[in-house]
Design a protein around this motif. Structure first.
Motif, short mmCIF file in Angstrom:
data_model
loop_
_atom_site.label_atom_id
_atom_site.label_comp_id
_atom_site.label_asym_id
_atom_site.label_seq_id
_atom_site.Cartn_x
_atom_site.Cartn_y
_atom_site.Cartn_z
N ALA A 236 3.47 9.23 -15.75
CA ALA A 236 3.21 7.80 -15.91
C ALA A 236 2.55 7.31 -14.63
CB ALA A 236 4.51 7.03 -16.17
N THR A 237 2.00 6.12 -14.67
CA THR A 237 1.47 5.47 -13.47
C THR A 237 2.14 4.11 -13.34
OG1 THR A 237 -0.36 4.26 -14.51
CG2 THR A 237 -0.76 6.59 -13.90
N PRO A 238 2.14 3.54 -12.15
CA PRO A 238 2.73 2.20 -11.99
C PRO A 238 2.11 1.16 -12.92
CG PRO A 238 2.45 3.24 -9.86
CD PRO A 238 1.77 4.13 -10.85
N SER A 239 0.85 1.34 -13.27
CA SER A 239 0.20 0.41 -14.19
C SER A 239 0.92 0.36 -15.53
CB SER A 239 -1.26 0.79 -14.41
OG SER A 239 -2.00 0.68 -13.20
N ASP A 240 1.49 1.49 -15.93
CA ASP A 240 2.24 1.53 -17.19
C ASP A 240 3.45 0.60 -17.17
OD1 ASP A 240 0.50 3.45 -18.25
OD2 ASP A 240 1.67 5.10 -17.38
N ASN B 14 3.36 -2.20 -15.36
CA ASN B 14 2.80 -3.48 -14.90
C ASN B 14 3.03 -3.72 -13.40
OD1 ASN B 14 1.31 -5.83 -15.41
ND2 ASN B 14 3.17 -7.06 -15.73
N ILE B 15 2.90 -2.63 -12.64
CA ILE B 15 3.03 -2.69 -11.19
C ILE B 15 1.69 -2.33 -10.54
CG2 ILE B 15 4.12 -1.60 -9.17
CD1 ILE B 15 6.63 -1.24 -10.84
N SER B 16 1.25 -3.13 -9.60
CA SER B 16 0.01 -2.84 -8.88
C SER B 16 0.25 -1.70 -7.89
CB SER B 16 -0.47 -4.08 -8.12
OG SER B 16 -0.76 -5.14 -9.01
N TYR B 17 -0.74 -0.81 -7.74
CA TYR B 17 -0.57 0.29 -6.81
C TYR B 17 -1.92 0.75 -6.28
CZ TYR B 17 -2.11 3.91 -10.17
OH TYR B 17 -2.82 4.71 -11.02
N ARG B 18 -1.85 1.46 -5.15
CA ARG B 18 -3.04 2.07 -4.55
C ARG B 18 -2.72 3.53 -4.24
NH1 ARG B 18 -3.57 0.66 0.30
NH2 ARG B 18 -1.70 -0.64 0.57
N GLU B 19 -3.70 4.37 -4.42
CA GLU B 19 -3.54 5.78 -4.06
C GLU B 19 -3.67 5.94 -2.55
OE1 GLU B 19 -6.19 8.25 -6.21
OE2 GLU B 19 -5.28 7.82 -8.15
N ALA B 20 -2.98 6.93 -2.02
CA ALA B 20 -3.06 7.22 -0.58
C ALA B 20 -3.30 8.71 -0.39
CB ALA B 20 -1.75 6.81 0.11
N HIS B 21 -4.06 9.06 0.64
CA HIS B 21 -4.32 10.46 0.98
C HIS B 21 -4.20 10.61 2.49
CE1 HIS B 21 -5.69 11.26 -3.12
NE2 HIS B 21 -6.34 10.11 -3.05
N PHE B 22 -3.48 11.63 2.91
CA PHE B 22 -3.27 11.85 4.34
C PHE B 22 -3.01 13.33 4.56
CE2 PHE B 22 0.67 10.86 2.28
CZ PHE B 22 1.64 11.65 2.87
#
Length: 290
Positions: free
Chosen positions: A32-36, A38-46
């Protein structure tokens, strides 16, 4: 039939011996993704210490941010399965950062204990470099052990609270107990002490880790006995607290609405009673005899 039992037990022994990877159960499935939700989210890479590229998600509250919480998840699946257990924190106004160790989800590499500790260190450094003030950290099951090790190396100056949910005190001890619960595993339970390293055991770190600590355990946890959390609490430097949650299973404490509400209150105003018995606010446990 007798020899079949010994054969299975021997297979269990072989699986344990030298197989650190048996501790990890990653996959790359997108559950699932947070959008499912109804939560806003951003991907992060480090990057981890050795350059392994890791991935994570920032889950963003709609209201003003009350604080930041870093989640160090358990040994199975990936963040797309684990974030759903913390949507209530986001809805309450907290920013949540959750990441995958190497070999999990979209993160590169192959799972391993040392690598996962370094990945957890990298995640802490990544968040702290982008946020001012203190943060709360939550480690679940294996994630709690990784978190303890990362904090011991990284330092705790900017950690407001460390939460250890259903975490083992000792990996060999947890292995022995798992084998002891099996008819075919019981004869070789001793092998866990030889096959599983104690190098990363939280019980050796707890006495010197100078950070407020909250231990959570489910009274019906059939994977990691609540006694592990009790051992960690008992060995920990103050301030510390221990909540034993009635009828909760493994990493299931936050599924209970009243535990969520109590935890949100605790985040706003952490109270650490000096009397251990007063800290067991959801259930009772027989205290150790001195």
């Amino acid at each position: 039939m007798k020899w079949t039992g010994y054969a299975v037990a021997f297979a269990v022994l072989l699986a344990l011996w030298g197989c650190e990877a048996m501790v990890f159960q990653p996959d790359s499935r997108l559950y699932a993704t947070p959008s499912d939700l109804n939560i806003s989210y951003r991907e992060a890479h480090f990057d981890s210490k050795d350059g392994t590229r890791l991935s994570g998600w920032w889950l963003e509250p709609r209201s003003a941010r009350l604080g930041t919480v870093i989640i160090v998840h358990g040994n199975a699946q990936n963040i797309s399965a684990h974030f759903t257990g913390f949507d209530w924190l986001v809805r309450a106004g907290y920013e949540v950062f959750i990441f995958d160790y190497r070999g999990y989800g979209a993160s590169e590499g192959t799972p391993g204990l040392e690598g996962a500790v370094e990945d957890t260190q990298a995640a802490l450094a990544y968040v702290l470099a982008r946020r001012s003030g203190k943060v709360t950290v939550i480690g679940q099951s294996l994630g709690g052990a990784l978190l303890f090790n990362a904090l011991a190396r990284q330092g705790t100056e900017r950690i407001a609270l460390a939460v250890l949910d259903s975490t083992f005190a000792s990996l060999p001890q947890a292995g022995r107990e798992a084998l002891d619960r099996s008819v075919v595993g019981w004869p070789v339970q001793w092998s866990a002490s030889l096959a599983l390293t104690d190098r990363y055991d939280p019980i050796g770190i707890a006495p010197s880790l100078a950070v407020p600590k909250l231990y959570l355990a489910g009274s019906k946890d059939s994977i990691i006995s609540p006694n592990h959390s009790w051992q960690l609490f008992d060995a920990s430097a103050r301030p510390r607290a221990f909540w034993l949650i009635t009828s909760a299973g493994h990493i299931n404490a936050f599924a209970h609405p009243r535990v969520r509400q109590r935890f949100l209150s605790f985040l706003r105003r952490p109270l650490f009673d000096k009397d251990a018995s007063a800290m067991l606010i959801f259930d009772t446990i027989k205290q150790k005899s001195e």
